[in-house]
Scaffold this motif. Structure first.
Motif, PDB file in Angstrom:
ATOM      1  N   LYS A 141     -19.684 -73.009 -12.413  1.00  0.00           N
ATOM      2  CA  LYS A 141     -18.864 -73.888 -12.848  1.00  0.00           C
ATOM      3  C   LYS A 141     -19.723 -74.870 -12.672  1.00  0.00           C
ATOM      4  CE  LYS A 141     -14.020 -72.220 -13.248  1.00  0.00           C
ATOM      5  NZ  LYS A 141     -12.215 -72.462 -12.604  1.00  0.00           N
ATOM      6  N   THR A 142     -20.283 -75.026 -11.279  1.00  0.00           N
ATOM      7  CA  THR A 142     -20.113 -76.140 -10.488  1.00  0.00           C
ATOM      8  C   THR A 142     -22.172 -76.709 -10.924  1.00  0.00           C
ATOM      9  OG1 THR A 142     -21.149 -75.400  -8.423  1.00  0.00           O
ATOM     10  CG2 THR A 142     -19.455 -76.385  -8.717  1.00  0.00           C
ATOM     11  N   LYS A 143     -22.700 -75.102 -10.913  1.00  0.00           N
ATOM     12  CA  LYS A 143     -24.115 -74.828 -11.882  1.00  0.00           C
ATOM     13  C   LYS A 143     -23.848 -75.501 -13.199  1.00  0.00           C
ATOM     14  CE  LYS A 143     -26.091 -71.700  -8.025  1.00  0.00           C
ATOM     15  NZ  LYS A 143     -25.863 -70.536  -8.435  1.00  0.00           N
ATOM     16  N   THR A 144     -22.856 -74.962 -13.780  1.00  0.00           N
ATOM     17  CA  THR A 144     -23.245 -75.005 -15.534  1.00  0.00           C
ATOM     18  C   THR A 144     -23.355 -76.732 -16.303  1.00  0.00           C
ATOM     19  OG1 THR A 144     -20.828 -74.335 -15.794  1.00  0.00           O
ATOM     20  CG2 THR A 144     -22.809 -73.286 -16.023  1.00  0.00           C
ATOM     21  N   MET A 145     -21.593 -77.384 -14.917  1.00  0.00           N
ATOM     22  CA  MET A 145     -21.414 -78.831 -15.355  1.00  0.00           C
ATOM     23  C   MET A 145     -22.779 -79.038 -14.567  1.00  0.00           C
ATOM     24  SD  MET A 145     -18.086 -79.616 -15.160  1.00  0.00           S
ATOM     25  CE  MET A 145     -17.918 -80.954 -13.898  1.00  0.00           C
TER      26      MET A 145
END
Length: 157
Positions: A141-145
């Motif tokens: 999730k943090t990588k895609t954000m």
């Protein structure tokens, strides 16, 4: 040789290790290889995907690393592609790692394989702790954000 450009700083990463483990502490180690294996690594014929590190009788070994044969290697001199390869470390470093590995959930993984400044093959190994499924989801999730915000900033300029 003149027309073939030599690649500088070849680095092979174990991306699966960064996905499956939380890296705690890293360490650089030498590795015992045969000449044909070094040539194969220079040619990019190495796979670290399922590689792991074990301490056996006070010595550190890199297990399950795949180095393919070169087509020019003679059939009688071909080493096993997945043989156990000994890592070169000081006794104090091995003792320190062994004390950490005996704790619950701490394992040794190989992160990178590369050539250093002196043109020697080195392996970066790390003590790591396994991630749970929800930790992996949070990382994704943090990588895609981050990726989406970078794209938005690029298009905004």
């Amino acid at each position: 040789m003149a027309n073939k450009e030599i690649k500088k700083n070849l680095v092979f990463k174990n991306r699966k290790a960064f996905h499956d483990f939380t890296i705690l502490e890293t360490l650089e180690a030498g590795i015992m290889l045969e000449g044909s294996e070094v040539k194969a690594i220079r040619d990019g014929r190495v796979n670290l995907k399922d590689t792991f590190v074990r301490i056996i009788k006070g010595e550190v070994f890199l297990l399950n690393m795949h180095i393919s044969h070169l087509s020019t290697t003679h059939t009688t001199y071909r080493p096993d592609e997945r043989k156990d390869r000994k890592l070169l470390l000081h006794a104090k470093q091995i003792d320190k790692m062994y004390s950490k590995v005996t704790k619950d959930g701490i394992t040794l993984v190989a992160l990178k394989l590369y050539f250093n400044d002196k043109n020697m093959v080195k392996v970066q190994i790390a003590t790591a702790q396994g991630k749970k499924l929800h930790d992996k989801r949070e990382d994704l999730k943090t990588k895609t954000m981050l990726r989406e915000t970078q794209q938005a900033l690029k298009s905004y300029k």
